[in-house]
Design an enzyme around this catalytic site. Structure first.
Site, PDB file in Angstrom:
ATOM      1  N   ASP A 140       0.808  -1.219   0.000  1.00 22.83           N
ATOM      2  CA  ASP A 140       0.000   0.000   0.000  1.00 22.83           C
ATOM      3  C   ASP A 140       0.841   1.268   0.000  1.00 22.83           C
ATOM      4  O   ASP A 140       0.335   2.356  -0.327  1.00 22.83           O
ATOM      5  CB  ASP A 140      -0.944   0.016   1.209  1.00 22.83           C
ATOM      6  CG  ASP A 140      -2.142  -0.896   1.012  1.00 22.83           C
ATOM      7  OD1 ASP A 140      -2.401  -1.301  -0.141  1.00 22.83           O
ATOM      8  OD2 ASP A 140      -2.817  -1.207   1.997  1.00 22.83           O
ATOM      9  N   ARG A 192      -5.446   6.055  -3.093  1.00 27.51           N
ATOM     10  CA  ARG A 192      -4.008   6.146  -2.809  1.00 27.51           C
ATOM     11  C   ARG A 192      -3.248   6.818  -3.956  1.00 27.51           C
ATOM     12  O   ARG A 192      -2.258   7.520  -3.721  1.00 27.51           O
ATOM     13  CB  ARG A 192      -3.443   4.757  -2.516  1.00 27.51           C
ATOM     14  CG  ARG A 192      -4.000   4.159  -1.236  1.00 27.51           C
ATOM     15  CD  ARG A 192      -3.178   2.990  -0.731  1.00 27.51           C
ATOM     16  NE  ARG A 192      -3.869   2.339   0.368  1.00 27.51           N
ATOM     17  CZ  ARG A 192      -3.869   2.767   1.626  1.00 27.51           C
ATOM     18  NH1 ARG A 192      -3.200   3.863   1.944  1.00 27.51           N
ATOM     19  NH2 ARG A 192      -4.531   2.105   2.559  1.00 27.51           N
TER      20      ARG A 192
END
Length: 419
Positions: free
Chosen positions: A301, A374
């Site tokens: 991530d 993101r």
């Protein structure tokens, strides 16, 4: 369509990171599986949280929301049948599938955005031999019937940790002992450590063994009061902002967190930023940054924001071990490559990563946020060092995990006009 017009600036000041979405998902599901009332505090609103809470309400769990507190009353019986919209939340979907099968609940699961196309093959292979009936044309909608039985569950370790977490949540409920055996080395180990930690807090005991875990059956989740810790994956965006010339104090993080993304502090030190703890506050300030080599297998991530940082670090950064990013809300390797190329960065995709040669400043341009929270947040951080304004599409996608991101960004000196 939403967009953010981001002018160059520096971020300076104090921020309190939002609660960990990863921890909150796990704690809320554990509370729902307990018999009684649990109070989960420090839970931030986001679309993914709404997906999990909405799913539980469809299943008959009583959910009461009071600002950042969630009361979960699971003393009643779960519904035998349900139709659940998981929105765009991969965690909601992949955590629930084996849990529903373990409880013998007949359910139809649907989703939005890219979620219907994200892979479920791991469950399609490992659950039916143990009693679950899964009907799908390759993704969502997915129909679940039957019921799981104890046994040995075999799956690769280089898949999304969400599949392993789903099994760890479900198998303690079965009437007998089970084992999870990994056929390849484990990636994203931090997320599994996080799962085991939350399970332990709710009274579930699982033994780590070589190549997997032994899961005793007949266990009962225990209700409790639980406080969700701060989110290291969100803190990484502010670490990057500080490293790129800002001066930021980050509150709300646990030094001893089981979150794998706590590695971000060490990574930004390696880039060259000034990163240190002052009591329980993590501080970061800018310094000349140099490219580094990063194995992202355990921290997937973080790759978008690490790529954004590398784009503005002197020299070459090589990121490997990130092949699974092609199966997230977007193909994140492709998304970051296209965006940073548009902004004047020399960047090359590899099957499992990126090679990035940094530049002093980004060129102006309009880049696609790919409806990926993101990616949008990472590009907003990179835009701090633009030569002129950067336009980022799909800015509203930050609501998936961090609805107040641009509000905080502007509060501490950012210049983002979200339209």
């Amino acid at each position: 369509m939403s967009q953010a017009i981001v002018a160059p600036s520096k971020l300076c000041g104090s921020v309190t990171v939002p609660p960990s979405k990863s921890v909150a998902h796990r704690a809320i599901l554990c509370a729902a599986l307990a018999r009684g009332i649990s109070r989960i505090t420090h839970v931030a609103d986001s679309e993914d949280m709404r997906a999990t809470l909405g799913a539980l309400e469809e299943l008959g769990v009583q959910v009461q929301r009071e600002e950042n507190v969630i009361l979960i009353d699971s003393s009643g019986k779960w519904e035998d049948e349900a139709e659940i919209d998981c929105l765009e939340s991969g965690s909601t979907l992949r955590f629930l599938i084996p849990v529903l099968a373990a409880l013998g609940i007949s359910a139809k699961l649907t989703g939005q955005g890219r979620l219907p196309y994200r892979p479920l093959n791991t469950y399609l292979e490992c659950l039916p031999p143990h009693g679950a009936i899964l009907k799908t044309h390759g993704g969502l909608p997915l129909e679940i019937d039957g019921g799981l039985i104890p046994g040995e569950y075999e799956l690769p370790g280089n898949i999304s940790s969400q599949f392993i977490t789903g099994l760890l949540l479900a198998l303690p409920l079965l009437p007998g002992d089970s084992r999870i055996r990994l056929t390849t080395p484990l990636e994203s180990a931090g997320y599994i450590d996080l799962t085991l930690s939350v399970l332990h807090d709710f009274g579930i005991h699982i033994r780590s063994v070589e190549g997997g875990w032994e899961v005793p059956g007949w266990q009962q989740y225990q209700p409790r009061d639980y406080t969700v810790e701060g989110d290291w994956s969100q803190a990484a965006f502010f670490l990057a902002a500080g490293a790129l010339g800002g001066d930021i104090s980050i509150h709300g993080l646990r030094r001893d967190s089981a979150q794998g993304d706590r590695e971000s502090a060490a990574l930004y030190k390696r880039f060259g930023a000034q990163v240190e703890w002052q009591g329980e506050v993590l501080t970061v300030s800018g310094a000349p940054l140099c490219g580094i080599e990063i194995d992202a297998a355990q921290i997937p991530d973080l790759v978008p924001v690490l790529a954004a940082t590398a784009a503005l670090a002197k020299g070459r950064t090589v990121i490997t071990g990130a092949a699974r990013l092609r199966l997230k809300e977007s193909d994140r390797l492709e998304a970051m490559t296209k965006a940073l190329t548009t902004l004047g960065v020399a960047i090359t995709q590899k099957p499992d990563g990126l090679v990035i040669d940094g530049v002093p400043k980004l060129s102006p341009g309009t880049v696609d946020g790919y409806n990926d929270h993101r990616v949008v947040m990472a590009l907003a951080i990179a835009a701090l060092r633009g030569s002129h304004s950067t336009v980022i599409t799909d800015a509203i996608s930050v609501a998936k995990s961090y609805p107040d991101f641009f509000k905080e960004y502007n509060r501490i000196g950012g210049k983002a006009n979200v339209i």
